[in-house]
Each structure stands twice: as structure tokens, then as C-alpha cells.
Design a protein around this motif. Structure first.
Motif, PDB file in Angstrom:
ATOM      1  N   LYS A  13       0.697  -0.860  -0.025  1.00 20.29           N
ATOM      2  CA  LYS A  13      -0.158   0.085  -0.173  1.00 20.29           C
ATOM      3  C   LYS A  13       0.726   1.318   0.424  1.00 20.29           C
ATOM      4  O   LYS A  13       0.628   2.211  -0.819  1.00 20.29           O
ATOM      5  N   VAL A  14       2.043   1.227   0.989  1.00 20.25           N
ATOM      6  CA  VAL A  14       3.420   2.759   0.576  1.00 20.25           C
ATOM      7  C   VAL A  14       4.145   2.510  -0.917  1.00 20.25           C
ATOM      8  O   VAL A  14       3.721   3.545  -1.073  1.00 20.25           O
ATOM      9  N   SER A  15       3.810   1.733  -1.316  1.00 18.20           N
ATOM     10  CA  SER A  15       5.130   1.750  -2.170  1.00 18.20           C
ATOM     11  C   SER A  15       5.109   0.427  -3.383  1.00 18.20           C
ATOM     12  O   SER A  15       5.202  -0.763  -2.468  1.00 18.20           O
ATOM     13  N   THR A  16       5.435  -0.547  -4.392  1.00 13.23           N
ATOM     14  CA  THR A  16       5.986  -1.031  -4.600  1.00 13.23           C
ATOM     15  C   THR A  16       7.291  -1.236  -5.144  1.00 13.23           C
ATOM     16  O   THR A  16       7.151  -0.559  -5.900  1.00 13.23           O
ATOM     17  N   GLY A  17       8.005  -2.452  -4.524  1.00  6.48           N
ATOM     18  CA  GLY A  17       9.310  -2.749  -4.631  1.00  6.48           C
ATOM     19  C   GLY A  17       9.596  -3.706  -6.148  1.00  6.48           C
ATOM     20  O   GLY A  17       8.716  -4.195  -6.566  1.00  6.48           O
ATOM     21  N   TRP A  18      10.541  -3.268  -7.417  1.00  4.84           N
ATOM     22  CA  TRP A  18      11.031  -3.608  -8.609  1.00  4.84           C
ATOM     23  C   TRP A  18      12.238  -3.905  -8.539  1.00  4.84           C
ATOM     24  O   TRP A  18      13.336  -3.208  -8.239  1.00  4.84           O
ATOM     25  N   SER A  19      12.163  -5.070  -8.956  1.00  2.27           N
ATOM     26  CA  SER A  19      14.290  -5.808  -9.307  1.00  2.27           C
ATOM     27  C   SER A  19      14.242  -6.528 -10.505  1.00  2.27           C
ATOM     28  O   SER A  19      12.991  -6.703 -11.138  1.00  2.27           O
ATOM     29  N   ILE A  20      15.230  -6.253 -10.911  1.00  3.86           N
ATOM     30  CA  ILE A  20      15.428  -6.998 -12.175  1.00  3.86           C
ATOM     31  C   ILE A  20      17.175  -7.625 -12.117  1.00  3.86           C
ATOM     32  O   ILE A  20      18.594  -6.697 -10.966  1.00  3.86           O
ATOM     33  N   ILE A  21      16.927  -8.783 -11.938  1.00  2.00           N
ATOM     34  CA  ILE A  21      17.882  -9.853 -11.795  1.00  2.00           C
ATOM     35  C   ILE A  21      18.597 -10.664 -13.194  1.00  2.00           C
ATOM     36  O   ILE A  21      17.032 -10.913 -13.552  1.00  2.00           O
ATOM     37  N   LYS A  22      19.740 -11.109 -13.462  1.00  2.00           N
ATOM     38  CA  LYS A  22      19.995 -11.862 -14.804  1.00  2.00           C
ATOM     39  C   LYS A  22      20.292 -12.792 -14.398  1.00  2.00           C
ATOM     40  O   LYS A  22      21.452 -13.278 -13.277  1.00  2.00           O
ATOM     41  N   VAL A  23      20.277 -13.746 -15.549  1.00  2.00           N
ATOM     42  CA  VAL A  23      20.601 -15.286 -14.711  1.00  2.00           C
ATOM     43  C   VAL A  23      21.703 -15.527 -16.022  1.00  2.00           C
ATOM     44  O   VAL A  23      20.903 -15.658 -17.530  1.00  2.00           O
ATOM     45  N   ILE A  24      22.990 -14.831 -16.102  1.00  2.00           N
ATOM     46  CA  ILE A  24      23.973 -15.685 -16.858  1.00  2.00           C
ATOM     47  C   ILE A  24      24.344 -16.954 -16.004  1.00  2.00           C
ATOM     48  O   ILE A  24      25.523 -17.007 -15.750  1.00  2.00           O
ATOM     49  N   LEU A  28      24.120 -15.122 -10.937  1.00  2.00           N
ATOM     50  CA  LEU A  28      23.182 -13.891 -10.983  1.00  2.00           C
ATOM     51  C   LEU A  28      23.731 -13.065 -10.324  1.00  2.00           C
ATOM     52  O   LEU A  28      24.937 -12.719  -9.458  1.00  2.00           O
ATOM     53  N   LYS A  29      22.813 -11.779 -11.390  1.00  2.00           N
ATOM     54  CA  LYS A  29      23.549 -10.327 -10.830  1.00  2.00           C
ATOM     55  C   LYS A  29      22.257  -9.518 -10.722  1.00  2.00           C
ATOM     56  O   LYS A  29      22.122 -10.116 -11.603  1.00  2.00           O
ATOM     57  N   LEU A  30      22.316  -8.674  -9.333  1.00  2.00           N
ATOM     58  CA  LEU A  30      21.482  -7.519  -9.363  1.00  2.00           C
ATOM     59  C   LEU A  30      22.050  -6.405  -9.980  1.00  2.00           C
ATOM     60  O   LEU A  30      23.001  -5.941 -10.305  1.00  2.00           O
ATOM     61  N   ILE A  31      20.626  -6.365 -11.775  1.00  2.00           N
ATOM     62  CA  ILE A  31      20.866  -5.751 -12.202  1.00  2.00           C
ATOM     63  C   ILE A  31      20.766  -3.967 -12.389  1.00  2.00           C
ATOM     64  O   ILE A  31      21.269  -3.007 -12.088  1.00  2.00           O
ATOM     65  N   ASP A  32      19.268  -3.908 -11.431  1.00  2.00           N
ATOM     66  CA  ASP A  32      18.382  -2.819 -11.428  1.00  2.00           C
ATOM     67  C   ASP A  32      17.701  -3.067 -10.052  1.00  2.00           C
ATOM     68  O   ASP A  32      17.015  -3.914 -10.468  1.00  2.00           O
ATOM     69  N   TYR A  33      17.079  -1.812  -9.505  1.00  2.00           N
ATOM     70  CA  TYR A  33      15.812  -2.184  -8.437  1.00  2.00           C
ATOM     71  C   TYR A  33      15.807  -0.619  -8.558  1.00  2.00           C
ATOM     72  O   TYR A  33      15.809   0.593  -8.493  1.00  2.00           O
ATOM     73  N   GLY A  34      14.627  -0.336  -7.394  1.00  2.00           N
ATOM     74  CA  GLY A  34      13.946   0.771  -7.173  1.00  2.00           C
ATOM     75  C   GLY A  34      12.081   0.398  -7.136  1.00  2.00           C
ATOM     76  O   GLY A  34      11.856  -0.307  -5.974  1.00  2.00           O
ATOM     77  N   TYR A  35      12.128   1.711  -6.261  1.00  2.00           N
ATOM     78  CA  TYR A  35       9.857   1.833  -5.620  1.00  2.00           C
ATOM     79  C   TYR A  35       9.912   2.964  -6.316  1.00  2.00           C
ATOM     80  O   TYR A  35       9.821   3.767  -6.700  1.00  2.00           O
ATOM     81  N   ILE A  36       8.303   1.775  -6.429  1.00  2.00           N
ATOM     82  CA  ILE A  36       7.444   2.324  -6.999  1.00  2.00           C
ATOM     83  C   ILE A  36       6.428   3.762  -5.449  1.00  2.00           C
ATOM     84  O   ILE A  36       5.686   3.178  -4.630  1.00  2.00           O
ATOM     85  N   PRO A  37       7.106   4.685  -4.968  1.00  2.00           N
ATOM     86  CA  PRO A  37       5.860   5.660  -3.573  1.00  2.00           C
ATOM     87  C   PRO A  37       4.860   5.790  -4.283  1.00  2.00           C
ATOM     88  O   PRO A  37       4.369   6.467  -4.910  1.00  2.00           O
ATOM     89  N   THR A  38       3.514   5.478  -3.547  1.00  2.00           N
ATOM     90  CA  THR A  38       2.335   5.753  -3.224  1.00  2.00           C
ATOM     91  C   THR A  38       1.765   6.240  -2.562  1.00  2.00           C
ATOM     92  O   THR A  38       0.654   6.244  -2.802  1.00  2.00           O
ATOM     93  N   GLU A  39       2.201   5.940  -1.522  1.00  2.00           N
ATOM     94  CA  GLU A  39       1.573   5.998  -0.268  1.00  2.00           C
ATOM     95  C   GLU A  39       0.284   7.837  -0.231  1.00  2.00           C
ATOM     96  O   GLU A  39      -0.171   7.610   0.519  1.00  2.00           O
ATOM     97  N   LYS A  40       1.164   9.075  -0.805  1.00  2.00           N
ATOM     98  CA  LYS A  40       0.639   9.948  -0.969  1.00  2.00           C
ATOM     99  C   LYS A  40      -0.128  10.419  -1.778  1.00  2.00           C
ATOM    100  O   LYS A  40      -0.531  11.746  -1.743  1.00  2.00           O
ATOM    101  N   LEU A  41      -0.349   9.485  -2.729  1.00  2.00           N
ATOM    102  CA  LEU A  41      -1.532   9.537  -3.954  1.00  2.00           C
ATOM    103  C   LEU A  41      -2.547   9.247  -3.353  1.00  2.00           C
ATOM    104  O   LEU A  41      -2.428   7.886  -3.068  1.00  2.00           O
TER     105      LEU A  41
END
Length: 191
Positions: A13-24, A28-41
Motif C-alpha cells: 500500500k505504501v510503495s511497489t518495489g521492483w528489481s531486475i536480476i540477470k541469470v547468465i 546471478l546479478k542484480l542489475i537494477d532496482y527501485g520503488y514506486i512510492p504511492t502512499e501520498k497519492l
């Protein structure tokens, strides 16, 4: 799962977390990540923001698979509706790009990430949800290395990474559901 890109998603409800991992080659390698804050919307604006960001992530990284932490709602129906709508937005974004997805329960993700769950502390008392989240966070940092975390992160992000990691460990498969076999009682009949 070799040579693929996995999008991990944790919606709250507060934010949506996302991440990208690559398997080669099973590395395993963590490529990127972030979150989408939505609590105040307001609800509509939060759905639009989730759609826009998840679509950007999909277009940038072109994931082969997505793994989503299953929704958990207690007794609050309003929270359930809010989360269900957000999940619908994410599923639509994935469907538009034909990205297969799996849902895993919170307990499955924790168990797979940690290699089993210990619900009690050393002193015998029960761990709370925050303590278990911190345990998962430490394990994810251990798995991917502290140097992979080059920007701010929160529980929703580490949970999204755990979801992606679970998909990798499960080789893209769903959790096998234990079949409940009903015991048939033998009734003796006397004539």
C-alpha cells in the motif's frame, strides 16, 4: 533458468518495489532496482504511477519472466481492494508484453530465500514480521553482494529481489500444492 532476465515485484500500500536480476550461466546479478512510492497519492494516481513505471522497466530491461509476491491482506477489505487493483495494473503491463509471471506466497519467498524459516528467536520467543523482513534483507545482500546495492533500498525492494530469486530457485515453476486426501472411513456393516 539460464541466460534470462527476471523482474521481481512486491506491491504494498505504501510503495511497489521492483528489481531486475540477470541469470547468465547460472550466475546471478542484480542489475537494477527501485520503488514506486504511492502512499501520498490518491488511488487512481497511484495506479497510473505503477503502470507508467512498471511499463518503463519492462521496456528498458525486457524481462523474460516476472515473479510477484502474492498479496497478503488481513481483515481490511479496503486494503485488499487497493492491492488487488495494483496487482491488476501490473498483470496488464506484463500481459501486454507477453511476459509470463508466477505468484509466490510471502512464506514461500522467505523460506526459499533463507533456505527454511525459523519463526522463533534464540530465546524461544516468536519473531515478528519486521524481524523476518530484516532477516530476508540480510540474506539478499549476502547473496548479491553489498556492492550491488548502489542506491537507497527498502523492504519492498528486497522483497521484490527475493521474489525474483525464488523464481530462479524454483526454475520458473509454481509451488507444488500438497493434495489433501480425504480419509475414507470404513463403515462396518452387519447383517
Amino acid at each position: 533458468m539460464e541466460n534470462c532476465t527476471i523482474l521481481g515485484i512486491d506491491i504494498s500500500k505504501v510503495s511497489t518495489g521492483w528489481s531486475i536480476i540477470k541469470v547468465i550461466d547460472n550466475e546471478l546479478k542484480l542489475i537494477d532496482y527501485g520503488y514506486i512510492p504511492t502512499e501520498k497519492l490518491n488511488h487512481s494516481d497511484s495506479l497510473i504511477k505503477i503502470d507508467e513505471k512498471i511499463t518503463q522497466v519492462i521496456e528498458k530491461y525486457k524481462p523474460n519472466y516476472a515473479s510477484i509476491e502474492q498479496m497478503f491482506v488481513g481483515k481490511n477489505a479496503g486494503t485488499g481492494m487497493t492491492l488487488a487493483n495494483a496487482h491488476g495494473v501490473v498483470l496488464l503491463a506484463l500481459a501486454k508484453k507477453n511476459i509470463p509471471h508466477r505468484y509466490y506466497s510471502i512464506m514461500t519467498i522467505k523460506s526459499k530465500t533463507l533456505g527454511g524459516i525459523k519463526t522463533k528467536k534464540e530465546d524461544g520467543s516468536k519473531k515478528n514480521g519486521l524481524e523476518m523482513k530484516k532477516e530476508v534483507e540480510r540474506k539478499i545482500i549476502e547473496i548479491f553482494g553489498v556492492n550491488s546495492f548502489t542506491k537507497e533500498f527498502n523492504n519492498d525492494i528486497t522483497d521484490s529481489i527475493s521474489a525474483a530469486y525464488t523464481l530462479y530457485l524454483m526454475n520458473g515453476q509454481e509451488i507444488e500444492k500438497k493434495s489433501k486426501t480425504k480419509r475414507k472411513s470404513k463403515k462396518s456393516t452387519t447383517k
